[in-house]
Motif scaffolding. Sequence first.
Motif, PDB file in Angstrom:
ATOM      1  N   GLY A 149      47.295 -25.781 126.332  1.00  0.00           N
ATOM      2  CA  GLY A 149      47.782 -25.613 124.948  1.00  0.00           C
ATOM      3  C   GLY A 149      49.120 -24.702 125.197  1.00  0.00           C
ATOM      4  O   GLY A 149      49.625 -24.836 126.564  1.00  0.00           O
ATOM      5  N   LYS A 150      49.514 -23.709 124.386  1.00  0.00           N
ATOM      6  CA  LYS A 150      50.730 -22.999 124.622  1.00  0.00           C
ATOM      7  C   LYS A 150      50.451 -22.033 125.406  1.00  0.00           C
ATOM      8  O   LYS A 150      51.285 -21.650 126.346  1.00  0.00           O
ATOM      9  CB  LYS A 150      51.266 -22.479 122.986  1.00  0.00           C
ATOM     10  CG  LYS A 150      51.708 -23.485 122.237  1.00  0.00           C
ATOM     11  CD  LYS A 150      52.262 -23.012 120.925  1.00  0.00           C
ATOM     12  CE  LYS A 150      53.054 -23.985 120.084  1.00  0.00           C
ATOM     13  NZ  LYS A 150      53.246 -23.431 118.597  1.00  0.00           N
ATOM     14  N   ALA A 151      49.362 -21.173 125.450  1.00  0.00           N
ATOM     15  CA  ALA A 151      48.929 -20.240 126.304  1.00  0.00           C
ATOM     16  C   ALA A 151      48.061 -20.523 127.281  1.00  0.00           C
ATOM     17  O   ALA A 151      46.901 -20.723 127.212  1.00  0.00           O
ATOM     18  CB  ALA A 151      48.421 -18.919 125.441  1.00  0.00           C
ATOM     19  N   VAL A 199      37.884 -10.156 121.861  1.00  0.00           N
ATOM     20  CA  VAL A 199      39.055  -9.617 122.332  1.00  0.00           C
ATOM     21  C   VAL A 199      38.844  -9.286 123.797  1.00  0.00           C
ATOM     22  O   VAL A 199      37.967  -8.421 123.928  1.00  0.00           O
ATOM     23  CB  VAL A 199      39.686  -8.574 121.542  1.00  0.00           C
ATOM     24  CG1 VAL A 199      40.971  -8.145 122.118  1.00  0.00           C
ATOM     25  CG2 VAL A 199      39.707  -8.736 120.134  1.00  0.00           C
ATOM     26  N   LEU A 200      39.466  -9.969 124.639  1.00  0.00           N
ATOM     27  CA  LEU A 200      39.491  -9.781 126.255  1.00  0.00           C
ATOM     28  C   LEU A 200      40.637  -9.194 126.886  1.00  0.00           C
ATOM     29  O   LEU A 200      41.848  -9.565 126.302  1.00  0.00           O
ATOM     30  CB  LEU A 200      39.166 -11.133 126.786  1.00  0.00           C
ATOM     31  CG  LEU A 200      37.815 -11.694 126.891  1.00  0.00           C
ATOM     32  CD1 LEU A 200      37.865 -13.234 127.672  1.00  0.00           C
ATOM     33  CD2 LEU A 200      36.849 -11.008 127.319  1.00  0.00           C
ATOM     34  N   LYS A 201      40.352  -8.277 127.726  1.00  0.00           N
ATOM     35  CA  LYS A 201      41.537  -7.651 128.573  1.00  0.00           C
ATOM     36  C   LYS A 201      41.467  -8.187 129.971  1.00  0.00           C
ATOM     37  O   LYS A 201      40.668  -8.530 130.529  1.00  0.00           O
ATOM     38  CB  LYS A 201      41.217  -6.060 128.474  1.00  0.00           C
ATOM     39  CG  LYS A 201      41.268  -5.395 127.489  1.00  0.00           C
ATOM     40  CD  LYS A 201      41.016  -3.843 127.693  1.00  0.00           C
ATOM     41  CE  LYS A 201      41.030  -3.155 126.110  1.00  0.00           C
ATOM     42  NZ  LYS A 201      40.783  -1.744 126.287  1.00  0.00           N
ATOM     43  N   ALA A 202      42.850  -8.599 130.214  1.00  0.00           N
ATOM     44  CA  ALA A 202      43.114  -9.340 131.427  1.00  0.00           C
ATOM     45  C   ALA A 202      44.281  -8.717 132.302  1.00  0.00           C
ATOM     46  O   ALA A 202      45.143  -8.211 131.510  1.00  0.00           O
ATOM     47  CB  ALA A 202      43.373 -10.737 131.042  1.00  0.00           C
ATOM     48  N   PHE A 238      43.501 -10.832 124.989  1.00  0.00           N
ATOM     49  CA  PHE A 238      43.483 -12.361 124.551  1.00  0.00           C
ATOM     50  C   PHE A 238      42.133 -12.113 123.394  1.00  0.00           C
ATOM     51  O   PHE A 238      41.244 -11.604 123.425  1.00  0.00           O
ATOM     52  CB  PHE A 238      42.735 -13.443 125.284  1.00  0.00           C
ATOM     53  CG  PHE A 238      43.865 -13.474 126.352  1.00  0.00           C
ATOM     54  CD1 PHE A 238      45.015 -14.262 126.086  1.00  0.00           C
ATOM     55  CD2 PHE A 238      43.717 -13.022 127.877  1.00  0.00           C
ATOM     56  CE1 PHE A 238      45.972 -14.319 127.240  1.00  0.00           C
ATOM     57  CE2 PHE A 238      44.563 -13.404 128.784  1.00  0.00           C
ATOM     58  CZ  PHE A 238      45.644 -14.151 128.580  1.00  0.00           C
ATOM     59  N   GLN A 239      42.734 -12.954 122.089  1.00  0.00           N
ATOM     60  CA  GLN A 239      41.880 -13.055 120.837  1.00  0.00           C
ATOM     61  C   GLN A 239      41.208 -14.493 121.109  1.00  0.00           C
ATOM     62  O   GLN A 239      41.880 -15.390 120.876  1.00  0.00           O
ATOM     63  CB  GLN A 239      42.648 -12.965 119.545  1.00  0.00           C
ATOM     64  CG  GLN A 239      42.620 -11.396 119.079  1.00  0.00           C
ATOM     65  CD  GLN A 239      43.390 -11.475 117.624  1.00  0.00           C
ATOM     66  OE1 GLN A 239      44.472 -11.575 117.539  1.00  0.00           O
ATOM     67  NE2 GLN A 239      42.323 -11.453 116.482  1.00  0.00           N
ATOM     68  N   ARG A 291      49.272  -9.018 122.813  1.00  0.00           N
ATOM     69  CA  ARG A 291      47.897  -9.474 122.196  1.00  0.00           C
ATOM     70  C   ARG A 291      48.221 -10.859 121.848  1.00  0.00           C
ATOM     71  O   ARG A 291      49.098 -11.258 120.978  1.00  0.00           O
ATOM     72  CB  ARG A 291      47.229  -8.865 121.057  1.00  0.00           C
ATOM     73  CG  ARG A 291      46.189  -9.576 120.564  1.00  0.00           C
ATOM     74  CD  ARG A 291      45.323  -8.576 119.664  1.00  0.00           C
ATOM     75  NE  ARG A 291      44.540  -7.495 120.128  1.00  0.00           N
ATOM     76  CZ  ARG A 291      43.827  -6.734 119.551  1.00  0.00           C
ATOM     77  NH1 ARG A 291      43.550  -6.974 118.177  1.00  0.00           N
ATOM     78  NH2 ARG A 291      43.097  -5.724 120.125  1.00  0.00           N
ATOM     79  N   ILE A 292      47.434 -11.830 122.520  1.00  0.00           N
ATOM     80  CA  ILE A 292      47.806 -13.408 122.272  1.00  0.00           C
ATOM     81  C   ILE A 292      46.528 -14.068 121.571  1.00  0.00           C
ATOM     82  O   ILE A 292      45.295 -13.708 122.227  1.00  0.00           O
ATOM     83  CB  ILE A 292      48.036 -14.002 123.422  1.00  0.00           C
ATOM     84  CG1 ILE A 292      49.325 -13.422 124.340  1.00  0.00           C
ATOM     85  CG2 ILE A 292      48.262 -15.433 123.545  1.00  0.00           C
ATOM     86  CD1 ILE A 292      49.066 -13.119 125.788  1.00  0.00           C
ATOM     87  N   LYS A 293      46.450 -14.703 120.494  1.00  0.00           N
ATOM     88  CA  LYS A 293      45.443 -15.281 119.841  1.00  0.00           C
ATOM     89  C   LYS A 293      45.595 -16.716 120.557  1.00  0.00           C
ATOM     90  O   LYS A 293      46.474 -17.349 120.458  1.00  0.00           O
ATOM     91  CB  LYS A 293      45.653 -15.233 118.519  1.00  0.00           C
ATOM     92  CG  LYS A 293      44.547 -15.957 117.584  1.00  0.00           C
ATOM     93  CD  LYS A 293      44.786 -15.789 116.105  1.00  0.00           C
ATOM     94  CE  LYS A 293      43.591 -16.262 115.516  1.00  0.00           C
ATOM     95  NZ  LYS A 293      42.479 -16.720 115.328  1.00  0.00           N
TER      96      LYS A 293
END
Length: 769
Positions: free
Chosen positions: A644-646, A587-590, A599-600, A676-678
């Motif tokens: 992709g989508k994100a 899991v990254l923080k941005a 982000f997962q 939080r986005i996977k």
Amino acid sequence: MADEPQKKPQLSALVGHTNGLTKPASLAATRSTGGGGATASSKKLVIKNFRERPKLPDNYTQDTWQKLHEAVGAIQSSISIKYNLEELYQAVENLCSYKVSATLYKQLRQVCEEHVKEQILQFREYPFVMHRDSLDSLLFLKKINKCWQDHCRQMIMIRSIFLFLDRTYVLQNSVLPSIWDMGLELFRNHIISDKQVQTKTIDGILLLIERERNGEAVDRSLLRSLLSMLSDLQQVYKESFEQRFLEETNCLYAAEGQRLMQEREVPEYLHHVNRRLEEEGDRVITYLDHSTQKPLIACVEKQLLGEHLSAILQKGLDSLLDENRIPDLTQTYQLFSRVKGGQQILLQHWSEYIKNFGTTIVVNPEKDKDMVQELLDFKDKVDHIIEVCFQKNEKFINLMKESFETFINKRPNKPAELIAKYVDSKLRAGNKEATDEELERILDKIMIIFRFIHGKDVFEAFYKKDLAKRLLVGKSASVDAEKSMLSKLKHECGAAFTSKLEGMFKDMELSKDVMVQFKQYMQNQSDPGNIDLTVNILTMGYWPTYTPMEVHLNSEMIKLQEVFKTFYLGKHSGRKLQWQTTLGHAVLKAEFKEGKKEFQVSLFQTLVLLMFNEGDEFSFEEIKMATGIEDSELRRTLQSLACGKARVLIKNPKGKDVEDGDKFIFNGDFKHKLFRIKINQIQMKETVEEQVSTTERVFQDRQYQIDAAIVRIMKMRKTLGHNLLVSELYNQLKFPVKPGDLKKRIESLIDRDYMERDKDNPNQYHYVA
């Protein structure tokens, strides 16, 4: 006081009327009294015979017969009788008492015979010509029926007058027919046995039945009366009517069957057959003799069904099954069950249909996506048909199972693989289609299909690979459902089959305990670091084989790996840890202009994104050099981040595919409604190489199992012929194997000196200790 004289009863004997004649009664009694209380003497009753038998009056026999003759004539002419019936009965009784019974019976028979002979004349003089469309036949039948009804009524009346004769003289002479039977005999001999009358009667009856079969309304009571007459006249029904009736029925339905099989569709034809059987059954109840039922129904069944069994099934069974026409299939089963060999031929066509339909599902690669669902739907359909239409007949159930097993193994390995994938799709998190109960039902149905598969080891290999993904990525929908499936597999295939799968669950539980201890260990470290590390420790023998990929982790990650290694090996000395980077995720923080996001992502996506802390733009080659990720894996990783989508990265030039020389820029304007986005890794559809490698692993395992089985058998038997060895192997091995493959394994073991060929007989093997 002196006793009173005892009163004596008076005794008398009275002989009343006997056989209509009065006989005098005699009374004899003695009476004496004793004086002074003496006991009375005993009394005697004496009955004496007549000195001579009373004689009948002169001409009594002749006069009495004259009366009786007149009475019989009146009955036959349907006019009133002059004499009282009781008087006539008494007269018959008187004559019988005086031994004139034989003469009386003979005279009565003669009178009846003369009357019956006279009746035949009305039928011979009757202008009757047999035309199929003529009413004359009906008029004739009504006339013969009236004659019969009159005759029966007359004989009942005559018998009631001569009842004493019937119950005494006739009963004692077994040779003589009773008065009723005498009447039947006379009617049969003089009227029905007349060739012309019999032919006209039976032709007329058959014509009426034919008209009724053609849908016309007929006088059923007339038919019932006439056929009852023929039955009462003993063999006339069997010999003269039934034989012709069955012959005509046979011809009618033979022609009808041939014609309607050409003209009608199978459901309509079967409805017609059913209707015909009901009609003929109704005929038996209404007017035919009960003894005709069996041959009549057998005749209809033979001509409308028995002669066309194969033609009916070839013409219409497939369409009935395709369209799931339950009522028609039920009727087919019921009708075919009535005919000898009908169920057997239906079984054969049933089996062929299942094999053909199932083969179209299994062998077509284009249908692979929906294969398992189609198999489940097809199984539900045939189960429903067996339950509702075929009355849960065991033969149909067993043959269905054999047929499924045949077609599902026509394409080796693929169905097993797809069933494993189907189970994965149902057990994976995010499957919102089913409740727990529905999921359990689906898994039960899957297990039924699974039973038919020969290569269960292929299923195990793919199931294990998918289970590993679910456990490691935390994608399992329900631990209960996973364990339920495991329990079903264990029950079906035994503990050995599921031991590795159970080991995977055990590893996951042990890993949780290890991580609790590791977190406590980290709290005691002087520099615990910023990364929260979670490690799953997998026992190599339980899990699928993963190819290690060396990538360039950043210094903080490498340091954490070393800390964990020190911690773990300190507790478990002698073990070796091998890091599987392909299974890692983070899991990254941005931070973006819009704000903070999480982000997962996979470990590969993590390594790529962390590079953009050092700069805003990198080329494909630079990223590849910095991360050390393998080429195709890196292209998919960049695709997921930029196409992709994100879209956290912007690709330049734009496009769906990542090419050499493409540049990637950090997207500072990134926006997303979620915090939080996977970001899913672009999934390669399971590559042909991956499938082949899994299949190859299965075949490799199979070779080991064959080798082990051969050595086990030879060690026990010491010497064995080739055919016996092969037969024994087929009994022991749980997967399909070709004779050629067995031969190769035997040769391999001979080369490796586990066994040797007999010098004199090349088909004989000896175990080498």
